[in-house]
Design an enzyme around this catalytic site. Structure first.
Site, PDB file in Angstrom:
ATOM      1  N   ARG A 230       0.071  -1.158  -0.111  1.00 56.69           N
ATOM      2  CA  ARG A 230      -0.085  -0.055   0.410  1.00 56.69           C
ATOM      3  C   ARG A 230       0.767   1.545   0.087  1.00 56.69           C
ATOM      4  NH1 ARG A 230      -3.413  -2.373  -1.321  1.00 56.69           N
ATOM      5  NH2 ARG A 230      -5.658  -2.502  -0.780  1.00 56.69           N
ATOM      6  N   GLU A 259      -3.596   7.582  -4.529  1.00 56.66           N
ATOM      7  CA  GLU A 259      -3.464   7.248  -5.738  1.00 56.66           C
ATOM      8  C   GLU A 259      -5.224   7.794  -6.721  1.00 56.66           C
ATOM      9  OE1 GLU A 259      -4.003   2.750  -5.420  1.00 56.66           O
ATOM     10  OE2 GLU A 259      -1.511   2.872  -4.943  1.00 56.66           O
ATOM     11  N   HIS A 277      -1.268   0.180 -10.071  1.00 56.47           N
ATOM     12  CA  HIS A 277      -1.396  -0.510  -9.348  1.00 56.47           C
ATOM     13  C   HIS A 277      -1.934  -2.138 -10.008  1.00 56.47           C
ATOM     14  CE1 HIS A 277      -3.766  -0.513  -4.892  1.00 56.47           C
ATOM     15  NE2 HIS A 277      -3.701  -1.782  -5.375  1.00 56.47           N
TER      16      HIS A 277
HETATM   17  P1  NAP Z   1      -1.186 -11.346   4.599  1.00 54.00           P
HETATM   18  O1  NAP Z   1      -1.413 -12.772   4.307  1.00 54.00           O
HETATM   19  O2  NAP Z   1      -2.351 -10.651   6.318  1.00 54.00           O
HETATM   20  O3  NAP Z   1       0.569 -10.707   5.554  1.00 54.00           O
HETATM   21  C1  NAP Z   1       0.095  -9.899   5.610  1.00 54.00           C
HETATM   22  C2  NAP Z   1       2.186  -9.731   6.599  1.00 54.00           C
HETATM   23  O4  NAP Z   1       1.629  -8.378   7.277  1.00 54.00           O
HETATM   24  C3  NAP Z   1       2.117 -10.646   7.597  1.00 54.00           C
HETATM   25  O5  NAP Z   1       2.882 -11.816   7.510  1.00 54.00           O
HETATM   26  C4  NAP Z   1       1.991 -10.314   9.171  1.00 54.00           C
HETATM   27  O6  NAP Z   1       2.870 -10.944  10.077  1.00 54.00           O
HETATM   28  C5  NAP Z   1       2.679  -8.722   8.668  1.00 54.00           C
HETATM   29  N1  NAP Z   1       1.565  -7.737   9.436  1.00 54.00           N
HETATM   30  C6  NAP Z   1       0.055  -7.262   9.682  1.00 54.00           C
HETATM   31  N2  NAP Z   1      -0.317  -6.838  10.917  1.00 54.00           N
HETATM   32  C7  NAP Z   1       1.133  -6.090  11.270  1.00 54.00           C
HETATM   33  C8  NAP Z   1       1.627  -4.620  11.931  1.00 54.00           C
HETATM   34  N3  NAP Z   1       0.568  -4.274  12.046  1.00 54.00           N
HETATM   35  N4  NAP Z   1       2.817  -4.625  11.279  1.00 54.00           N
HETATM   36  C9  NAP Z   1       4.078  -5.345  11.155  1.00 54.00           C
HETATM   37  N5  NAP Z   1       3.847  -6.567  10.221  1.00 54.00           N
HETATM   38  C10 NAP Z   1       2.050  -6.650  10.224  1.00 54.00           C
HETATM   39  O7  NAP Z   1      -0.891 -10.629   3.536  1.00 54.00           O
HETATM   40  P2  NAP Z   1      -1.474 -10.460   2.057  1.00 54.00           P
HETATM   41  O8  NAP Z   1      -2.150 -11.428   1.255  1.00 54.00           O
HETATM   42  O9  NAP Z   1      -0.041 -11.279   2.131  1.00 54.00           O
HETATM   43  O10 NAP Z   1      -1.471  -9.775   1.566  1.00 54.00           O
HETATM   44  C11 NAP Z   1      -0.779  -8.003   2.000  1.00 54.00           C
HETATM   45  C12 NAP Z   1      -0.828  -6.400   1.721  1.00 54.00           C
HETATM   46  O11 NAP Z   1      -0.769  -6.528  -0.457  1.00 54.00           O
HETATM   47  C13 NAP Z   1      -2.237  -6.408   1.348  1.00 54.00           C
HETATM   48  O12 NAP Z   1      -3.376  -5.955   3.160  1.00 54.00           O
HETATM   49  C14 NAP Z   1      -2.566  -5.142   0.206  1.00 54.00           C
HETATM   50  O13 NAP Z   1      -2.490  -4.295   1.347  1.00 54.00           O
HETATM   51  C15 NAP Z   1      -1.324  -5.493  -0.444  1.00 54.00           C
HETATM   52  N6  NAP Z   1      -2.042  -6.447  -2.013  1.00 54.00           N
HETATM   53  C16 NAP Z   1      -1.653  -5.392  -2.873  1.00 54.00           C
HETATM   54  C17 NAP Z   1      -1.564  -5.797  -3.779  1.00 54.00           C
HETATM   55  C18 NAP Z   1      -1.565  -4.641  -5.397  1.00 54.00           C
HETATM   56  O14 NAP Z   1      -2.321  -5.138  -6.163  1.00 54.00           O
HETATM   57  N7  NAP Z   1      -0.535  -4.345  -5.488  1.00 54.00           N
HETATM   58  C19 NAP Z   1      -2.390  -7.224  -4.016  1.00 54.00           C
HETATM   59  C20 NAP Z   1      -1.752  -7.769  -3.586  1.00 54.00           C
HETATM   60  C21 NAP Z   1      -1.958  -7.755  -1.709  1.00 54.00           C
HETATM   61  P3  NAP Z   1       2.717 -11.131  11.472  1.00 54.00           P
HETATM   62  O15 NAP Z   1       0.994 -10.604  11.916  1.00 54.00           O
HETATM   63  O16 NAP Z   1       2.888 -11.794  11.944  1.00 54.00           O
HETATM   64  O17 NAP Z   1       3.599  -9.738  11.168  1.00 54.00           O
END
Ligand code: NAP
Length: 312
Positions: A230, A259, A277
């Site tokens: 993000r 954005e 994006h």
């Molecule tokens: P996910 O499986 O929930 O992974 C998020 C990671 O962040 C986990 O490792 C979590 O581990 C860590 N985390 C969560 N809260 C945190 C905090 N407060 N401080 C530090 N670390 C934290 O999510 P995902 O499916 O991989 O997606 C990740 C992100 O990618 C989404 O939230 C979204 O914003 C973004 N995304 C963007 C696109 C795009 O089009 N560019 C597409 C898909 C997703 P821990 O809880 O162990 O810290």
């Protein structure tokens, strides 16, 4: 009459008629304000804020089925207080987004955009041993900030490139460590040792602005920063300054703070690869995201548990 629901108009081509069975759909365009009324479900894009005001004007709302895995566009606390279910679209977009993170890593490391621009400009004078020298990835360190679904998928792709993987996260991921040899480290070590730093945490109060003037100064001056998570994780002006002053090797970005606007200094900064994006933008993935969002709506309206609730 079916259930009255609001669905992002931009999803229309990605949906099949049976996914909309029993629904009386009002299609809402991205620039259109959220209508008021007795709608029981809304399927927004990530660009639509859904919070207290919307809940007030949608008094019969039962479910917000966000068409994204991130849900920072939804006030989940206000939703919970009103008993409204919030769902997202995890897993189906993991590979597409991890692939795009690697497209940015490779484009930055091997100066792909500069190469394309040189060829198109007509200023290319022929093969030269020092033309657009890039970074060899083998033996270098990939740092993952966040090792959830997408972070781990990016890390798994590092193995055939011969990169060492470090990650920072609140919880250890032993299976991921076994599979890839990745090591969990504190943020300070991640910043210091990463040749490529890729962001995969959600946008939450603790992560907003995590890449700022201070953390950028702690990175290697040759490092590549990649953001497919993000835009608000990065202070864009501080990043532009680091690139302008040669304190960072390159930045590959898919997401931005406001954005579709991009900070003018970032737009003008050297050594950037800027994408609009498109992390999850493959036809298969976008169809599956739309399908899951509508399946969540159908489940909640039937009284069944949602498939992919944000909070269980
Ligand atoms: P996910 O499986 O929930 O992974 C998020 C990671 O962040 C986990 O490792 C979590 O581990 C860590 N985390 C969560 N809260 C945190 C905090 N407060 N401080 C530090 N670390 C934290 O999510 P995902 O499916 O991989 O997606 C990740 C992100 O990618 C989404 O939230 C979204 O914003 C973004 N995304 C963007 C696109 C795009 O089009 N560019 C597409 C898909 C997703 P821990 O809880 O162990 O810290």
């Amino acid at each position: 009459m079916g259930h009255s629901v609001l669905v992002a108009a931009e999803l229309q081509n990605l949906l099949e008629p049976e996914q909309l069975a029993g629904l009386d759909v009002t299609w809402i365009g991205a620039t259109q304000p959220t209508p008021r009324g007795d709608y029981v479900a809304i399927v927004p894009l990530l660009s639509r804020w859904v919070g207290g005001t919307e809940f007030k004007y949608l008094p019969r709302l039962k479910v917000v089925a966000n068409c994204a895995v991130g849900h920072d566009n939804v006030d989940v606390v206000a939703a919970e207080l009103r008993g409204i279910t919030v769902t997202n679209t995890p897993d189906v977009l993991t590979d597409a987004t991890a692939d795009l993170a690697w497209a940015l890593i490779l484009a930055c490391a091997r100066r792909v955009v500069e190469g394309t621009e040189l060829v198109r400009s007509g200023r290319w004078t022929g093969w030269h041993p020092e033309l657009l020298l890039g970074v060899e990835l083998r033996g270098r360190t990939l740092g993952l900030l966040g090792a959830g679904r997408i972070g781990q998928a990016v890390g798994r792709r590092a193995k055939p490139f011969g990169m060492r993987v470090l990650y920072s996260a609140r919880n250890p991921r032993p299976d991921f460590e076994r599979e890839t040899g990745a090591a969990r480290v504190e943020l300070s070590r991640l910043l210091q040792e990463s040749d490529v730093l890729s962001l995969h945490v959600p946008s939450v109060p603790e992560t907003k602005g995590i890449i700022n003037a201070d953390t950028l100064r702690r990175m290697k001056p040759t490092a590549i920063l990649v953001n497919t998570a993000r835009g608000d994780l990065i202070r864009e002006e501080a990043l532009a300054a680091a690139l302008e002053e040669g304190r960072l090797g390159a930045a590959g970005l898919d997401v931005y703070l406001e954005e579709p606007a991009i900070h003018p200094r970032l737009l003008a900064a050297p050594r950037t690869v800027l994408l609009p994006h498109i992390g999850s933008a493959t036809l298969e993935t976008r169809r599956q995201m739309a399908a899951i969002a509508l399946a969540n709506v159908q489940a909640v309206l039937k009284g069944d548990p949602p498939l992919t609730p944000v909070f269980r």
